[in-house]
Design a protein around this motif. Sequence first.
Motif, mmCIF file in Angstrom:
data_model
loop_
_atom_site.group_PDB
_atom_site.id
_atom_site.type_symbol
_atom_site.label_atom_id
_atom_site.label_comp_id
_atom_site.label_asym_id
_atom_site.label_seq_id
_atom_site.Cartn_x
_atom_site.Cartn_y
_atom_site.Cartn_z
ATOM 1 N N VAL A 176 0.860 -1.185 0.000
ATOM 2 C CA VAL A 176 0.000 0.000 0.000
ATOM 3 C C VAL A 176 0.893 1.231 0.000
ATOM 4 O O VAL A 176 2.065 1.167 0.385
ATOM 5 N N GLN A 177 0.334 2.340 -0.437
ATOM 6 C CA GLN A 177 1.056 3.610 -0.445
ATOM 7 C C GLN A 177 0.509 4.475 0.679
ATOM 8 O O GLN A 177 -0.697 4.717 0.741
ATOM 9 N N LEU A 178 1.392 4.920 1.569
ATOM 10 C CA LEU A 178 0.999 5.820 2.650
ATOM 11 C C LEU A 178 1.401 7.236 2.292
ATOM 12 O O LEU A 178 2.483 7.460 1.741
ATOM 13 N N LYS A 179 0.525 8.177 2.625
ATOM 14 C CA LYS A 179 0.829 9.599 2.453
ATOM 15 C C LYS A 179 0.439 10.316 3.736
ATOM 16 O O LYS A 179 -0.585 9.999 4.342
ATOM 17 N N PHE A 180 1.264 11.267 4.144
ATOM 18 C CA PHE A 180 0.995 12.068 5.325
ATOM 19 C C PHE A 180 0.937 13.531 4.909
ATOM 20 O O PHE A 180 1.750 13.975 4.094
ATOM 21 N N PHE A 181 -0.007 14.269 5.482
ATOM 22 C CA PHE A 181 -0.201 15.662 5.110
ATOM 23 C C PHE A 181 -0.186 16.578 6.335
ATOM 24 O O PHE A 181 -0.430 16.133 7.452
ATOM 25 N N ALA A 182 0.098 17.851 6.080
ATOM 26 C CA ALA A 182 0.094 18.919 7.084
ATOM 27 C C ALA A 182 1.070 18.580 8.218
ATOM 28 O O ALA A 182 2.196 18.200 7.957
ATOM 29 N N SER A 183 0.642 18.699 9.475
ATOM 30 C CA SER A 183 1.549 18.479 10.607
ATOM 31 C C SER A 183 2.070 17.046 10.658
ATOM 32 O O SER A 183 3.193 16.814 11.122
ATOM 33 N N LEU A 184 1.302 16.090 10.173
ATOM 34 C CA LEU A 184 1.784 14.706 10.149
ATOM 35 C C LEU A 184 2.957 14.550 9.193
ATOM 36 O O LEU A 184 3.904 13.802 9.460
ATOM 37 N N ARG A 185 2.911 15.265 8.095
ATOM 38 C CA ARG A 185 4.020 15.232 7.134
ATOM 39 C C ARG A 185 5.286 15.801 7.772
ATOM 40 O O ARG A 185 6.383 15.283 7.551
ATOM 41 N N GLU A 186 5.122 16.852 8.568
ATOM 42 C CA GLU A 186 6.276 17.447 9.247
ATOM 43 C C GLU A 186 6.899 16.467 10.244
ATOM 44 O O GLU A 186 8.110 16.437 10.416
ATOM 45 N N GLN A 187 6.066 15.651 10.878
ATOM 46 C CA GLN A 187 6.559 14.708 11.872
ATOM 47 C C GLN A 187 7.056 13.398 11.262
ATOM 48 O O GLN A 187 8.049 12.834 11.726
ATOM 49 N N LEU A 188 6.350 12.898 10.240
ATOM 50 C CA LEU A 188 6.594 11.540 9.750
ATOM 51 C C LEU A 188 7.156 11.461 8.336
ATOM 52 O O LEU A 188 7.478 10.368 7.864
#
Length: 84
Positions: free
Chosen positions: A3-15
């Motif tokens: 699967v492809q995971l994507k993180f956005f906003a503050s989650l992107r900054e952390q992960l």
Amino acid sequence: MQVQLKFFASLREQLGSGERLEIPAGTSVAALRAQLCARSAVHAEALAPGRAVRCALNQQMVASDSAVIPADAELAFFPPVTGG
């Protein structure tokens, strides 16, 4: 299955922006989130069960964390309010 995971906003900054991940067939969104939380303290803080985090599965909002993830799915995790 992958699967492809994507993180956005503050989650992107952390992960980070995301990754491809191998998961067992029949994995639910809740099980995947728990698996991610077990990775590190940063993941556990960002994706903790009590945190308001939304998930979209193949660009459709997930109504229930018990939804089973199909093969080659895209999962996006993001806070309830993001910038434009």
